[in-house]
Design a protein around this motif. Structure first.
Motif, PDB file in Angstrom:
ATOM      1  N   ALA A   5       4.167  19.676   5.120  1.00 36.02           N
ATOM      2  CA  ALA A   5       5.375  19.539   5.935  1.00 36.02           C
ATOM      3  C   ALA A   5       6.538  19.178   5.025  1.00 36.02           C
ATOM      4  CB  ALA A   5       5.195  18.468   7.007  1.00 36.02           C
ATOM      5  N   CYS A   6       7.735  19.493   5.494  1.00 40.60           N
ATOM      6  CA  CYS A   6       8.917  19.177   4.691  1.00 40.60           C
ATOM      7  C   CYS A   6      10.170  19.242   5.560  1.00 40.60           C
ATOM      8  CB  CYS A   6       9.054  20.162   3.530  1.00 40.60           C
ATOM      9  SG  CYS A   6       9.411  21.859   4.035  1.00 40.60           S
ATOM     10  N   ASP A   7      11.261  18.776   4.972  1.00 32.27           N
ATOM     11  CA  ASP A   7      12.574  19.017   5.559  1.00 32.27           C
ATOM     12  C   ASP A   7      13.193  20.202   4.803  1.00 32.27           C
ATOM     13  OD1 ASP A   7      13.498  18.029   3.109  1.00 32.27           O
ATOM     14  OD2 ASP A   7      14.666  16.395   3.993  1.00 32.27           O
ATOM     15  N   HIS A   8      14.465  20.472   5.056  1.00 33.88           N
ATOM     16  CA  HIS A   8      15.114  21.624   4.417  1.00 33.88           C
ATOM     17  C   HIS A   8      15.138  21.527   2.894  1.00 33.88           C
ATOM     18  CE1 HIS A   8      18.328  18.673   4.894  1.00 33.88           C
ATOM     19  NE2 HIS A   8      19.009  19.323   3.973  1.00 33.88           N
ATOM     20  N   HIS A   9      15.169  20.312   2.353  1.00 31.25           N
ATOM     21  CA  HIS A   9      15.167  20.150   0.890  1.00 31.25           C
ATOM     22  C   HIS A   9      13.845  20.591   0.270  1.00 31.25           C
ATOM     23  CE1 HIS A   9      18.984  18.127   0.596  1.00 31.25           C
ATOM     24  NE2 HIS A   9      18.603  17.186   1.460  1.00 31.25           N
ATOM     25  N   GLY A  10      12.765  20.515   1.016  1.00 33.88           N
ATOM     26  CA  GLY A  10      11.448  20.760   0.449  1.00 33.88           C
ATOM     27  C   GLY A  10      10.872  22.143   0.645  1.00 33.88           C
ATOM     28  N   VAL A  45      10.048  14.957  12.708  1.00 30.30           N
ATOM     29  CA  VAL A  45       9.261  15.850  13.561  1.00 30.30           C
ATOM     30  C   VAL A  45       8.111  16.453  12.768  1.00 30.30           C
ATOM     31  CG1 VAL A  45       9.323  18.005  14.882  1.00 30.30           C
ATOM     32  CG2 VAL A  45      11.222  16.375  15.063  1.00 30.30           C
ATOM     33  N   TYR A  46       8.403  16.996  11.603  1.00 31.46           N
ATOM     34  CA  TYR A  46       7.396  17.699  10.809  1.00 31.46           C
ATOM     35  C   TYR A  46       6.439  16.729  10.129  1.00 31.46           C
ATOM     36  CZ  TYR A  46      10.948  21.102  11.809  1.00 31.46           C
ATOM     37  OH  TYR A  46      11.854  21.881  12.474  1.00 31.46           O
ATOM     38  N   GLY A  47       6.973  15.628   9.633  1.00 34.25           N
ATOM     39  CA  GLY A  47       6.126  14.619   8.999  1.00 34.25           C
ATOM     40  C   GLY A  47       5.137  14.015   9.978  1.00 34.25           C
ATOM     41  N   TYR A  48       5.592  13.777  11.202  1.00 34.26           N
ATOM     42  CA  TYR A  48       4.710  13.220  12.231  1.00 34.26           C
ATOM     43  C   TYR A  48       3.583  14.189  12.576  1.00 34.26           C
ATOM     44  CZ  TYR A  48       3.092  11.437  16.719  1.00 34.26           C
ATOM     45  OH  TYR A  48       2.310  10.974  17.748  1.00 34.26           O
ATOM     46  N   LYS A  49       3.930  15.468  12.765  1.00 35.77           N
ATOM     47  CA  LYS A  49       2.908  16.463  13.106  1.00 35.77           C
ATOM     48  C   LYS A  49       1.836  16.544  12.021  1.00 35.77           C
ATOM     49  CE  LYS A  49       5.860  19.437  15.926  1.00 35.77           C
ATOM     50  NZ  LYS A  49       6.495  20.759  16.030  1.00 35.77           N
ATOM     51  N   ALA A  50       2.259  16.560  10.767  1.00 40.41           N
ATOM     52  CA  ALA A  50       1.307  16.652   9.657  1.00 40.41           C
ATOM     53  C   ALA A  50       0.463  15.385   9.560  1.00 40.41           C
ATOM     54  CB  ALA A  50       2.047  16.908   8.352  1.00 40.41           C
ATOM     55  N   ALA A  51       1.080  14.224   9.702  1.00 44.40           N
ATOM     56  CA  ALA A  51       0.337  12.959   9.629  1.00 44.40           C
ATOM     57  C   ALA A  51      -0.666  12.855  10.776  1.00 44.40           C
ATOM     58  CB  ALA A  51       1.304  11.769   9.643  1.00 44.40           C
ATOM     59  N   GLN A  52      -0.278  13.301  11.965  1.00 42.67           N
ATOM     60  CA  GLN A  52      -1.203  13.313  13.102  1.00 42.67           C
ATOM     61  C   GLN A  52      -2.410  14.201  12.807  1.00 42.67           C
ATOM     62  OE1 GLN A  52      -0.733  10.645  15.109  1.00 42.67           O
ATOM     63  NE2 GLN A  52      -0.893  11.939  16.897  1.00 42.67           N
ATOM     64  N   ALA A  53      -2.164  15.331  12.165  1.00 43.20           N
ATOM     65  CA  ALA A  53      -3.259  16.251  11.839  1.00 43.20           C
ATOM     66  C   ALA A  53      -4.235  15.609  10.857  1.00 43.20           C
ATOM     67  CB  ALA A  53      -2.700  17.552  11.268  1.00 43.20           C
ATOM     68  N   GLY A  69      11.344  11.994  -0.838  1.00 44.69           N
ATOM     69  CA  GLY A  69       9.941  11.677  -0.544  1.00 44.69           C
ATOM     70  C   GLY A  69       9.810  10.395   0.248  1.00 44.69           C
ATOM     71  N   MET A  70      10.886   9.650   0.358  1.00 48.13           N
ATOM     72  CA  MET A  70      10.838   8.342   1.017  1.00 48.13           C
ATOM     73  C   MET A  70      10.888   8.449   2.540  1.00 48.13           C
ATOM     74  SD  MET A  70      10.504   6.314  -1.431  1.00 48.13           S
ATOM     75  CE  MET A  70      10.812   6.208  -3.172  1.00 48.13           C
ATOM     76  N   GLY A  71      11.837   9.194   3.070  1.00 48.67           N
ATOM     77  CA  GLY A  71      11.993   9.280   4.522  1.00 48.67           C
ATOM     78  C   GLY A  71      10.741   9.802   5.201  1.00 48.67           C
ATOM     79  N   ILE A  72      10.199  10.882   4.672  1.00 50.69           N
ATOM     80  CA  ILE A  72       9.017  11.476   5.292  1.00 50.69           C
ATOM     81  C   ILE A  72       7.791  10.582   5.113  1.00 50.69           C
ATOM     82  CG2 ILE A  72       8.183  12.960   3.402  1.00 50.69           C
ATOM     83  CD1 ILE A  72       8.225  15.239   5.697  1.00 50.69           C
ATOM     84  N   SER A  73       7.788   9.757   4.054  1.00 49.63           N
ATOM     85  CA  SER A  73       6.675   8.806   3.876  1.00 49.63           C
ATOM     86  C   SER A  73       6.747   7.699   4.929  1.00 49.63           C
ATOM     87  CB  SER A  73       6.660   8.204   2.475  1.00 49.63           C
ATOM     88  OG  SER A  73       7.656   7.224   2.311  1.00 49.63           O
ATOM     89  N   ILE A  74       7.948   7.262   5.259  1.00 48.46           N
ATOM     90  CA  ILE A  74       8.111   6.227   6.288  1.00 48.46           C
ATOM     91  C   ILE A  74       7.583   6.739   7.618  1.00 48.46           C
ATOM     92  CG2 ILE A  74       9.811   4.926   7.629  1.00 48.46           C
ATOM     93  CD1 ILE A  74      11.483   4.802   4.979  1.00 48.46           C
ATOM     94  N   VAL A  75       7.883   7.994   7.929  1.00 49.38           N
ATOM     95  CA  VAL A  75       7.383   8.602   9.162  1.00 49.38           C
ATOM     96  C   VAL A  75       5.861   8.628   9.160  1.00 49.38           C
ATOM     97  CG1 VAL A  75       7.247  10.752  10.473  1.00 49.38           C
ATOM     98  CG2 VAL A  75       9.434  10.005   9.530  1.00 49.38           C
ATOM     99  N   ALA A  76       5.270   9.145   8.097  1.00 51.05           N
ATOM    100  CA  ALA A  76       3.812   9.282   8.026  1.00 51.05           C
ATOM    101  C   ALA A  76       3.119   7.927   8.123  1.00 51.05           C
ATOM    102  CB  ALA A  76       3.411  10.008   6.747  1.00 51.05           C
ATOM    103  N   CYS A  77       3.712   6.903   7.533  1.00 52.07           N
ATOM    104  CA  CYS A  77       3.112   5.561   7.564  1.00 52.07           C
ATOM    105  C   CYS A  77       3.060   4.969   8.962  1.00 52.07           C
ATOM    106  CB  CYS A  77       3.890   4.616   6.654  1.00 52.07           C
ATOM    107  SG  CYS A  77       3.553   4.850   4.917  1.00 52.07           S
ATOM    108  N   LYS A  78       3.815   5.513   9.882  1.00 53.81           N
ATOM    109  CA  LYS A  78       3.807   5.007  11.254  1.00 53.81           C
ATOM    110  C   LYS A  78       2.580   5.467  12.035  1.00 53.81           C
ATOM    111  CE  LYS A  78       7.768   2.960  10.862  1.00 53.81           C
ATOM    112  NZ  LYS A  78       7.814   1.515  10.764  1.00 53.81           N
ATOM    113  N   VAL A  79       1.832   6.414  11.477  1.00 55.16           N
ATOM    114  CA  VAL A  79       0.654   6.951  12.143  1.00 55.16           C
ATOM    115  C   VAL A  79      -0.575   6.157  11.683  1.00 55.16           C
ATOM    116  CG1 VAL A  79      -0.795   9.002  12.449  1.00 55.16           C
ATOM    117  CG2 VAL A  79       1.711   9.233  12.334  1.00 55.16           C
ATOM    118  N   ARG A  80      -1.293   5.617  12.636  1.00 53.61           N
ATOM    119  CA  ARG A  80      -2.483   4.811  12.348  1.00 53.61           C
ATOM    120  C   ARG A  80      -3.487   5.613  11.520  1.00 53.61           C
ATOM    121  NH1 ARG A  80      -4.555   0.264  14.628  1.00 53.61           N
ATOM    122  NH2 ARG A  80      -3.016   0.345  16.286  1.00 53.61           N
TER     123      ARG A  80
END
Length: 156
Positions: A5-10, A45-53, A69-80
């Motif tokens: 997963a990524c944002d437009h930069h990635g 949105v994309y980081g959450y979907k990938a972390a959920q998977a 790499g920081m913003g999307i890591s914060i999102v992923a860390c919210k997933v148990r």
């Protein structure tokens, strides 16, 4: 299977990593974004979907990208159940897997170039969790996730 997963930069770096994963014989699933020209695509949105998977077991591991790499890591860390390493060097990526059993690697597409990102990803993908004393620490992290004191042993 590797969740991507990524944002437009990635987007461009993600495409390079897809080729690398194909060369390594690893399967992957792309959770977006797909448009490098749309800064309105929101990485949560994309980081959450990938972390959920990854957390659900649909995917074994994940590689997520945004500008730093920081913003999307914060999102992923919210997933148990997710243990993220944000890396811009090979050694940290390898050790995050060997000692912390990280299951998601994040990188900054504006921080590392394509070749370095591939070296980091290969190192992380090829590393194996060492277990032993490190498993005890993973167990403590899971206690914290469950709202427990990591120093409390059951029955005491």
């Amino acid at each position: 299977m590797i969740a991507l997963a990524c944002d437009h930069h990635g987007v461009a770096l993600k495409q390079e990593l897809m080729k690398m994963l194909d060369e390594m014989g690893l399967t992957w699933k792309d959770f977006g974004t797909y448009d490098a020209n749309n800064p309105g695509d929101d990485y949560p949105v994309y980081g959450y979907k990938a972390a959920q998977a990854v957390a659900s077991g649909e995917c074994d591991r994940g590689i997520l990208l945004c500008g730093t790499g920081m913003g999307i890591s914060i999102v992923a860390c919210k997933v148990r159940g997710i243990r993220v390493c944000t890396c811009s060097d090979v050694y940290s990526a390898e050790m995050s897997k060997r000692h912390n059993n990280s299951n998601i690697l994040t990188m900054g597409a504006l921080v590392v170039g394509n070749e370095k990102a591939k070296m980091i990803a290969r190192s992380w993908l090829n590393a194996e969790f060492e277990g032993g004393r490190h498993q005890r620490r993973i167990d403590m992290i899971e206690k914290i996730e469950n709202g427990e004191d990591p120093e409390m042993e059951k029955g005491k």
